[in-house]
Design a protein around this motif. Structure first.
Motif, mmCIF file in Angstrom:
data_model
loop_
_atom_site.group_PDB
_atom_site.id
_atom_site.type_symbol
_atom_site.label_atom_id
_atom_site.label_comp_id
_atom_site.label_asym_id
_atom_site.label_seq_id
_atom_site.Cartn_x
_atom_site.Cartn_y
_atom_site.Cartn_z
ATOM 1 N N SER A 1 6.575 -12.346 -2.434
ATOM 2 C CA SER A 1 6.097 -11.949 -3.774
ATOM 3 C C SER A 1 5.616 -10.473 -3.810
ATOM 4 O O SER A 1 5.880 -9.597 -4.462
ATOM 5 N N MET A 2 4.817 -10.170 -2.407
ATOM 6 C CA MET A 2 4.292 -8.967 -2.169
ATOM 7 C C MET A 2 5.486 -7.777 -2.099
ATOM 8 O O MET A 2 5.525 -6.613 -2.836
ATOM 9 N N MET A 3 6.733 -8.125 -1.492
ATOM 10 C CA MET A 3 7.746 -7.199 -1.415
ATOM 11 C C MET A 3 8.486 -7.027 -2.688
ATOM 12 O O MET A 3 8.715 -5.892 -2.780
ATOM 13 N N ALA A 4 8.378 -8.027 -3.565
ATOM 14 C CA ALA A 4 8.948 -7.695 -4.681
ATOM 15 C C ALA A 4 8.152 -6.827 -5.615
ATOM 16 O O ALA A 4 8.716 -5.983 -6.254
ATOM 17 N N VAL A 5 6.813 -6.913 -5.524
ATOM 18 C CA VAL A 5 6.085 -6.135 -6.275
ATOM 19 C C VAL A 5 6.233 -4.538 -5.807
ATOM 20 O O VAL A 5 6.177 -3.646 -6.698
ATOM 21 N N ALA A 6 6.119 -4.632 -4.351
ATOM 22 C CA ALA A 6 6.185 -3.240 -3.731
ATOM 23 C C ALA A 6 7.491 -2.636 -4.353
ATOM 24 O O ALA A 6 7.737 -1.231 -4.661
ATOM 25 N N GLY A 7 8.637 -3.570 -4.125
ATOM 26 C CA GLY A 7 10.060 -2.965 -4.628
ATOM 27 C C GLY A 7 10.063 -2.493 -5.958
ATOM 28 O O GLY A 7 10.464 -1.408 -6.268
ATOM 29 N N ALA A 8 9.537 -3.154 -6.801
ATOM 30 C CA ALA A 8 9.292 -2.536 -8.462
ATOM 31 C C ALA A 8 8.480 -1.348 -8.350
ATOM 32 O O ALA A 8 8.945 -0.577 -9.326
ATOM 33 N N LEU A 9 7.476 -1.216 -7.956
ATOM 34 C CA LEU A 9 6.856 0.164 -7.689
ATOM 35 C C LEU A 9 7.846 1.252 -7.251
ATOM 36 O O LEU A 9 7.371 2.304 -7.876
ATOM 37 N N ILE A 10 8.415 1.127 -6.365
ATOM 38 C CA ILE A 10 9.150 2.037 -5.894
ATOM 39 C C ILE A 10 10.187 2.509 -6.589
ATOM 40 O O ILE A 10 10.709 3.548 -6.991
ATOM 41 N N VAL A 11 11.054 1.412 -7.259
ATOM 42 C CA VAL A 11 11.961 1.731 -8.126
ATOM 43 C C VAL A 11 11.411 2.402 -9.202
ATOM 44 O O VAL A 11 12.080 3.358 -9.888
ATOM 45 N N LEU A 12 10.259 1.959 -10.060
ATOM 46 C CA LEU A 12 9.465 2.834 -10.839
ATOM 47 C C LEU A 12 9.349 4.116 -10.486
ATOM 48 O O LEU A 12 9.490 5.055 -11.361
ATOM 49 N N ALA A 13 8.860 4.417 -9.386
ATOM 50 C CA ALA A 13 8.614 5.782 -8.817
ATOM 51 C C ALA A 13 9.969 6.613 -8.828
ATOM 52 O O ALA A 13 10.042 7.842 -8.896
ATOM 53 N N VAL A 14 11.071 5.754 -8.552
ATOM 54 C CA VAL A 14 12.321 6.698 -8.363
ATOM 55 C C VAL A 14 12.813 6.894 -9.726
ATOM 56 O O VAL A 14 13.412 8.161 -9.728
ATOM 57 N N PHE B 1 0.838 -1.123 -0.039
ATOM 58 C CA PHE B 1 -0.129 -0.057 0.064
ATOM 59 C C PHE B 1 0.906 1.143 0.151
ATOM 60 O O PHE B 1 0.563 2.171 -0.792
ATOM 61 N N PHE B 2 1.944 1.144 0.694
ATOM 62 C CA PHE B 2 2.679 2.209 0.588
ATOM 63 C C PHE B 2 3.377 2.608 -0.566
ATOM 64 O O PHE B 2 3.413 3.613 -1.026
ATOM 65 N N ALA B 3 3.677 1.358 -1.161
ATOM 66 C CA ALA B 3 4.534 1.669 -2.890
ATOM 67 C C ALA B 3 3.371 2.171 -3.807
ATOM 68 O O ALA B 3 3.773 2.903 -4.481
ATOM 69 N N VAL B 4 2.262 1.699 -3.656
ATOM 70 C CA VAL B 4 1.217 2.298 -4.556
ATOM 71 C C VAL B 4 0.910 3.761 -4.347
ATOM 72 O O VAL B 4 1.035 4.599 -5.052
ATOM 73 N N ALA B 5 0.910 3.988 -3.030
ATOM 74 C CA ALA B 5 0.641 5.490 -2.879
ATOM 75 C C ALA B 5 1.824 6.475 -3.113
ATOM 76 O O ALA B 5 1.800 7.557 -3.720
ATOM 77 N N PHE B 6 3.090 5.733 -2.950
ATOM 78 C CA PHE B 6 4.407 6.525 -3.482
ATOM 79 C C PHE B 6 4.694 6.646 -4.764
ATOM 80 O O PHE B 6 4.996 7.846 -5.171
ATOM 81 N N LEU B 7 3.981 5.749 -5.377
ATOM 82 C CA LEU B 7 3.983 5.927 -6.990
ATOM 83 C C LEU B 7 3.028 6.798 -7.377
ATOM 84 O O LEU B 7 3.406 7.696 -8.252
ATOM 85 N N ALA B 8 1.563 6.855 -6.879
ATOM 86 C CA ALA B 8 0.712 7.817 -7.022
ATOM 87 C C ALA B 8 1.360 9.205 -6.697
ATOM 88 O O ALA B 8 1.250 10.438 -7.509
ATOM 89 N N ALA B 9 2.148 9.424 -5.643
ATOM 90 C CA ALA B 9 2.408 10.866 -5.048
ATOM 91 C C ALA B 9 3.545 11.192 -6.233
ATOM 92 O O ALA B 9 3.870 12.413 -6.203
ATOM 93 N N THR B 10 4.179 10.460 -6.793
ATOM 94 C CA THR B 10 5.109 10.729 -7.863
ATOM 95 C C THR B 10 4.835 11.061 -9.006
ATOM 96 O O THR B 10 4.948 11.955 -9.904
ATOM 97 N N LEU B 11 3.394 10.515 -9.451
ATOM 98 C CA LEU B 11 2.922 10.642 -10.840
ATOM 99 C C LEU B 11 1.947 12.113 -10.929
ATOM 100 O O LEU B 11 1.946 12.612 -11.657
ATOM 101 N N PHE B 12 1.226 12.057 -9.671
ATOM 102 C CA PHE B 12 0.500 13.268 -9.521
ATOM 103 C C PHE B 12 0.846 14.559 -8.744
ATOM 104 O O PHE B 12 1.599 14.578 -7.741
ATOM 105 N N ARG B 13 0.567 15.762 -9.295
ATOM 106 C CA ARG B 13 1.040 17.108 -8.609
ATOM 107 C C ARG B 13 0.691 17.419 -7.231
ATOM 108 O O ARG B 13 0.991 17.628 -6.566
ATOM 109 N N SER B 14 -0.718 17.091 -7.306
ATOM 110 C CA SER B 14 -1.656 17.247 -6.149
ATOM 111 C C SER B 14 -1.598 15.937 -5.187
ATOM 112 O O SER B 14 -1.602 14.999 -5.514
ATOM 113 N N GLU B 15 -1.328 16.385 -3.898
ATOM 114 C CA GLU B 15 -1.574 15.180 -2.894
ATOM 115 C C GLU B 15 -2.754 14.571 -2.698
ATOM 116 O O GLU B 15 -2.930 13.383 -2.590
ATOM 117 N N TYR B 16 -3.782 15.647 -2.935
ATOM 118 C CA TYR B 16 -4.984 14.915 -2.743
ATOM 119 C C TYR B 16 -5.396 14.066 -3.849
ATOM 120 O O TYR B 16 -6.137 13.090 -3.577
#
Length: 255
Positions: free
Chosen positions: A233-246, A159-174
């Motif tokens: 597997s969940m950790m790996a998916v989260a890691g991939a999302l975070i790497v994508l955001a970075v 859930f953190f990784a999903v929100a971290f990626l969303a915070a990277t993609l969108f200008r608004s925190e809301y």
């Protein structure tokens, strides 16, 4: 590591208010559950709805499979907000980008600190319930708290990784938080239908054990070996999302 420490401190100063509020809220619901157990148990475990110790079933319904788990999910997504998009909104991003470090390191430090905060929140019920139950002369198995903490950690990281990626993609925190909430609510619905319903993909169920083979619903206890492959597997998916955001952060124009 020495070069990373100032960046971690910067990320901490930006997120400490949200983190401390998260700790307070989650600790409060766990502590209140122990203190007011006499009244709340009549609501959460009426008519001996669990086999075994009523207090075990009550803590499960309140914390590990109930309100506290839902609150935890929301809190870890809030912790993922911020970063360069927030600084851009407040017109201070120029100062951060002038620092002699790459954008990838800036984003990486925020992600690393956030993951540490998720781990801390995952372990918080263990501490509060462990101490509180002992003081109240009631008992909840320590081994169960460790295992639920592990499930919370894996789910919370996703859930953190999903929100971290969303915070990277969108200008608004809301907007980022809204997208994260949509994921939290509707993703479990989508995996209820074929062919996805054949696989353990519901993060809420994984974290609570509900309808999972490693959970005994009658006793409200985790049984057997932890689902290690699933958690990895969940950790790996989260890691991939975070790497994508970075990677997106390192290539985005914040001017």
């Amino acid at each position: 590591m020495n070069a990373m420490m100032p960046l971690l401190f910067k990320a901490w100063r930006e997120s400490r208010g949200r983190f401390l509020l998260s700790v307070t809220l989650l600790a409060t619901i766990c502590a209140a559950g122990v203190i007011f157990r006499g009244s709340l148990m009549k609501v959460f475990v009426p008519n001996a709805s669990f086999v075994g110790a009523p207090y075990v079933g009550y803590i499960y319904r309140l914390v590990y499979g109930g309100a506290a788990r839902g609150l935890f999910t929301i809190l870890v997504m809030v912790l993922a907000l911020g970063g360069l998009q927030r600084e851009r909104l407040h017109r201070v991003v120029g100062f951060t980008l002038a620092l002699p470090v790459s954008r990838a390191r800036l984003a990486g430090a925020q992600a690393l600190l956030g993951l540490g905060q998720v781990a801390a929140l995952s372990a918080l019920p263990l501490i509060v319930l462990g101490v509180g139950s002992r003081l109240a002369h009631v008992s909840y198995p320590l081994e169960q708290m460790w295992r639920f903490g592990l499930l919370w950690l894996a789910g919370g990281v996703v859930f953190f990784a999903v929100a971290f990626l969303a915070a990277t993609l969108f200008r608004s925190e809301y907007a980022a938080l809204a997208v994260s909430f949509v994921f939290m609510i509707f993703y479990p619905v989508t995996v209820m239908f074929p062919p996805l319903n054949r696989y353990p993909l519901n993060l809420h169920h994984i974290m609570s054990g509900l309808a999972m083979p490693y959970f005994d619903a009658r006793r409200a206890l985790l049984v057997g070996a932890p689902p290690w492959m699933l958690l990895v597997s969940m950790m790996a998916v989260a890691g991939a999302l975070i790497v994508l955001a970075v990677q997106i952060t390192s290539q985005r124009d914040y001017s």
